[in-house]
Design an enzyme around this catalytic site. Sequence first.
Site, PDB file in Angstrom:
ATOM      1  N   ARG A  67       0.808  -1.238   0.000  1.00 61.03           N
ATOM      2  CA  ARG A  67       0.000   0.000   0.000  1.00 61.03           C
ATOM      3  C   ARG A  67       0.837   1.283   0.000  1.00 61.03           C
ATOM      4  NH1 ARG A  67      -2.720  -3.359   3.243  1.00 61.03           N
ATOM      5  NH2 ARG A  67      -4.662  -4.148   2.373  1.00 61.03           N
TER       6      ARG A  67
ATOM      7  N   LYS B  81       3.152  11.358 -11.708  1.00 60.86           N
ATOM      8  CA  LYS B  81       2.447  10.315 -12.464  1.00 60.86           C
ATOM      9  C   LYS B  81       3.362   9.107 -12.594  1.00 60.86           C
ATOM     10  CE  LYS B  81      -0.635  12.602 -15.759  1.00 60.86           C
ATOM     11  NZ  LYS B  81      -0.886  12.736 -17.208  1.00 60.86           N
TER      12      LYS B  81
ATOM     13  N   GLU C  48      10.869  16.633 -25.344  1.00 63.47           N
ATOM     14  CA  GLU C  48      10.055  17.092 -24.199  1.00 63.47           C
ATOM     15  C   GLU C  48      10.511  18.494 -23.745  1.00 63.47           C
ATOM     16  OE1 GLU C  48       7.323  15.414 -23.289  1.00 63.47           O
ATOM     17  OE2 GLU C  48       7.726  13.264 -23.045  1.00 63.47           O
TER      18      GLU C  48
ATOM     19  N   LYS D  54       7.127  22.613 -16.076  1.00 61.81           N
ATOM     20  CA  LYS D  54       6.270  21.515 -15.598  1.00 61.81           C
ATOM     21  C   LYS D  54       5.855  21.735 -14.142  1.00 61.81           C
ATOM     22  CE  LYS D  54       5.391  16.662 -15.478  1.00 61.81           C
ATOM     23  NZ  LYS D  54       5.669  15.340 -16.024  1.00 61.81           N
TER      24      LYS D  54
ATOM     25  N   GLU E 113      -4.677  16.835 -12.820  1.00 62.88           N
ATOM     26  CA  GLU E 113      -5.057  16.946 -14.227  1.00 62.88           C
ATOM     27  C   GLU E 113      -6.560  17.097 -14.447  1.00 62.88           C
ATOM     28  OE1 GLU E 113      -2.560  14.709 -17.047  1.00 62.88           O
ATOM     29  OE2 GLU E 113      -4.400  14.283 -18.143  1.00 62.88           O
TER      30      GLU E 113
ATOM     31  N   HIS F  91       0.977  14.182 -27.333  1.00 56.97           N
ATOM     32  CA  HIS F  91       0.963  12.821 -26.791  1.00 56.97           C
ATOM     33  C   HIS F  91      -0.213  11.987 -27.283  1.00 56.97           C
ATOM     34  CE1 HIS F  91       4.194  14.281 -24.347  1.00 56.97           C
ATOM     35  NE2 HIS F  91       4.316  13.130 -23.714  1.00 56.97           N
TER      36      HIS F  91
ATOM     37  N   HIS G 237       1.364   8.936 -28.646  1.00 54.18           N
ATOM     38  CA  HIS G 237       1.240   7.617 -28.015  1.00 54.18           C
ATOM     39  C   HIS G 237       0.777   6.571 -29.015  1.00 54.18           C
ATOM     40  CE1 HIS G 237       0.940   8.853 -23.473  1.00 54.18           C
ATOM     41  NE2 HIS G 237       2.181   8.681 -23.877  1.00 54.18           N
TER      42      HIS G 237
ATOM     43  N   HIS H 289       9.811   7.353 -27.197  1.00 51.09           N
ATOM     44  CA  HIS H 289       8.792   8.273 -26.695  1.00 51.09           C
ATOM     45  C   HIS H 289       8.974   9.708 -27.219  1.00 51.09           C
ATOM     46  CE1 HIS H 289       5.657   9.680 -24.046  1.00 51.09           C
ATOM     47  NE2 HIS H 289       6.464  10.655 -23.659  1.00 51.09           N
TER      48      HIS H 289
HETATM   49  N1  LIG Z   1       5.391   9.951 -15.736  1.00 47.72           N
HETATM   50  C1  LIG Z   1       5.436  10.944 -16.573  1.00 47.72           C
HETATM   51  O1  LIG Z   1       4.973  12.048 -16.301  1.00 47.72           O
HETATM   52  C2  LIG Z   1       6.114  10.745 -17.894  1.00 47.72           C
HETATM   53  C3  LIG Z   1       6.437  11.851 -18.693  1.00 47.72           C
HETATM   54  C4  LIG Z   1       7.129  11.646 -19.883  1.00 47.72           C
HETATM   55  C5  LIG Z   1       7.486  10.356 -20.264  1.00 47.72           C
HETATM   56  N2  LIG Z   1       7.149   9.294 -19.469  1.00 47.72           N
HETATM   57  C6  LIG Z   1       7.542   7.928 -19.839  1.00 47.72           C
HETATM   58  O2  LIG Z   1       8.966   7.886 -19.900  1.00 47.72           O
HETATM   59  C7  LIG Z   1       9.349   6.810 -20.764  1.00 47.72           C
HETATM   60  C8  LIG Z   1      10.474   7.273 -21.662  1.00 47.72           C
HETATM   61  O3  LIG Z   1      11.575   7.659 -20.854  1.00 47.72           O
HETATM   62  P1  LIG Z   1      13.084   7.595 -21.385  1.00 47.72           P
HETATM   63  O4  LIG Z   1      13.177   8.138 -22.755  1.00 47.72           O
HETATM   64  O5  LIG Z   1      13.956   8.164 -20.331  1.00 47.72           O
HETATM   65  O6  LIG Z   1      13.280   6.020 -21.590  1.00 47.72           O
HETATM   66  P2  LIG Z   1      14.174   4.919 -20.916  1.00 47.72           P
HETATM   67  O7  LIG Z   1      14.019   4.877 -19.466  1.00 47.72           O
HETATM   68  O8  LIG Z   1      13.887   3.668 -21.681  1.00 47.72           O
HETATM   69  O9  LIG Z   1      15.682   5.382 -21.272  1.00 47.72           O
HETATM   70  C9  LIG Z   1      16.099   5.441 -22.608  1.00 47.72           C
HETATM   71  C10 LIG Z   1      17.340   4.568 -22.850  1.00 47.72           C
HETATM   72  O10 LIG Z   1      18.486   5.213 -22.305  1.00 47.72           O
HETATM   73  C11 LIG Z   1      19.227   4.310 -21.489  1.00 47.72           C
HETATM   74  N3  LIG Z   1      19.874   5.148 -20.462  1.00 47.72           N
HETATM   75  C12 LIG Z   1      19.300   5.703 -19.378  1.00 47.72           C
HETATM   76  N4  LIG Z   1      20.166   6.528 -18.753  1.00 47.72           N
HETATM   77  C13 LIG Z   1      21.322   6.478 -19.460  1.00 47.72           C
HETATM   78  C14 LIG Z   1      22.580   7.125 -19.327  1.00 47.72           C
HETATM   79  N5  LIG Z   1      22.815   8.024 -18.362  1.00 47.72           N
HETATM   80  N6  LIG Z   1      23.542   6.841 -20.230  1.00 47.72           N
HETATM   81  C15 LIG Z   1      23.290   5.947 -21.246  1.00 47.72           C
HETATM   82  N7  LIG Z   1      22.122   5.328 -21.444  1.00 47.72           N
HETATM   83  C16 LIG Z   1      21.140   5.599 -20.552  1.00 47.72           C
HETATM   84  C17 LIG Z   1      18.194   3.338 -20.991  1.00 47.72           C
HETATM   85  O11 LIG Z   1      18.786   2.116 -20.630  1.00 47.72           O
HETATM   86  C18 LIG Z   1      17.279   3.195 -22.199  1.00 47.72           C
HETATM   87  O12 LIG Z   1      17.808   2.258 -23.089  1.00 47.72           O
HETATM   88  C19 LIG Z   1       8.100   6.386 -21.506  1.00 47.72           C
HETATM   89  O13 LIG Z   1       7.636   5.173 -20.976  1.00 47.72           O
HETATM   90  C20 LIG Z   1       7.103   7.487 -21.210  1.00 47.72           C
HETATM   91  O14 LIG Z   1       5.776   7.017 -21.221  1.00 47.72           O
HETATM   92  C21 LIG Z   1       6.486   9.479 -18.307  1.00 47.72           C
HETATM   93 ZN   LIG Z   2       6.017  12.495 -22.691  1.00 42.88          ZN
END
Ligand SMILES: NC(=O)c1ccc[n+]([C@@H]2O[C@H](COP(=O)([O-])OP(=O)(O)OC[C@H]3O[C@@H](n4cnc5c(N)ncnc54)[C@H](O)[C@@H]3O)[C@@H](O)[C@H]2O)c1
Ligand SMILES: [Zn+2]
Length: 359
Positions: free
Chosen positions: A124, A145, A187, A228, A238, A249, A253, A265
């Site tokens: 929880r 989120k 972003e 943000k 939201e 998005h 998406h 993404h």
């Molecule tokens: N919660 C929210 O408000 C919110 C907002 C935007 C995006 N998201 C989510 O975030 C995700 C995308 O995030 P992302 O692009 O960071 O993806 P990710 O976490 O997959 O990272 C991208 C790649 O970079 C690698 N990596 C991470 N840090 C590294 C570093 N310092 N050096 C080398 N490689 C590294 C990872 O292993 C991965 O292969 C999606 O699932 C999206 O839906 C969520």
């Molecule tokens: Zn996003």
Amino acid sequence: MMELEVKSGKGNYSIYIGKKEYSLLPDYLEKAHIHTDSPIVLVADKNVLGLSYPQQILSILEHAGYKAYIIDVEPGDESKSLATCESIYYRLLDLGIHRTGVIIAVGGGVIGDLAGFIAATFERGIRFIQAPTTLLAHDSSIGGKVGINLARGKNLVGAFYPPNFVLYDVTVLGSLPEREWRNGMAEVIKHGLIGNKNLLARLYEHPLTSFPGAADAEQLLAAGMKVKVDIVEEDELESGIRMALNLGHTIGHAVEQLSHYAIHHGEAVAIGICAEAQISVARGYLTREEALYIKELFQKHGLPTEVPDLPIEDVFAKIEVDKKHRGSGWTFALPSMTERAKIVHDVTRGEVRAACELS
Ligand SMILES: NC(=O)c1ccc[n+]([C@@H]2O[C@H](COP(=O)([O-])OP(=O)(O)OC[C@H]3O[C@@H](n4cnc5c(N)ncnc54)[C@H](O)[C@@H]3O)[C@@H](O)[C@H]2O)c1
Ligand SMILES: [Zn+2]
């Protein structure tokens, strides 16, 4: 070092951004009343584990007297799944973690969303810290989120669960592959469009296509995060203006999922914003020149801007799952150069079809 404070209905939290943040972690933990009797679990994907940041954090924690463990996850959006959650719950139990435990997400948005969802739901809810390692995570690590995907759609199961704090060591961005840097820039550009048009003008003149060094990265992150933070403080759950953050998005998406995550993404968001800009043009919210300016901003950052050739009915089906009907059509946050975004509830299939063809 910079500190931003986020006001949240579920407890205010700090974002620490700087060059030596990991070494300061024990101080931040004390400040958050997390003492050495709390076991700490780092969740990281295997790419990031190969880069040694989690081991570095682990030894800092052990040196400060904490019991710390690492749980590894396969890289990629497919890990945001119920199956991965279940396996992590069991690994937490095997480690003897209970309510006093703390999870630190060391990674990008995938790890932040997944580990945050685990923290929100395991027994929880246990305490949770975000240690973002991608540029994109300047977005995902704040706002609270967290969530996972279902086969039918992205982020369909989740929670609002703000972290206890965010620890952003900018030096880790130096190892990001260029593609992931560019993903994060999508972003950043989105945040510029919503709340910092000066940042956009600077990026248009001097595009940042790779890591610019720690000092400049720190400024860039702080500028994006500020947009943000201001919005989530205004509308944490939201019900209104936070929807602006969904810019790009809705179509994004759909494209991301229909590519089976081959389009990442940030790339999908760039495509989505350019397509949604066409809806804005058709409705008179943007001029053609403004839509072109937005498209060029993404192109200058090496990001895709055109919707790939996909069956339009599949795009509609994904939007239908993602966005509930409210009023006479779909809810969209459409790009605008005069407001943060135009939030509308009446976008039609015909408009989406035309936008995808034009982009
Ligand atoms: N919660 C929210 O408000 C919110 C907002 C935007 C995006 N998201 C989510 O975030 C995700 C995308 O995030 P992302 O692009 O960071 O993806 P990710 O976490 O997959 O990272 C991208 C790649 O970079 C690698 N990596 C991470 N840090 C590294 C570093 N310092 N050096 C080398 N490689 C590294 C990872 O292993 C991965 O292969 C999606 O699932 C999206 O839906 C969520
Ligand atoms: Zn996003």
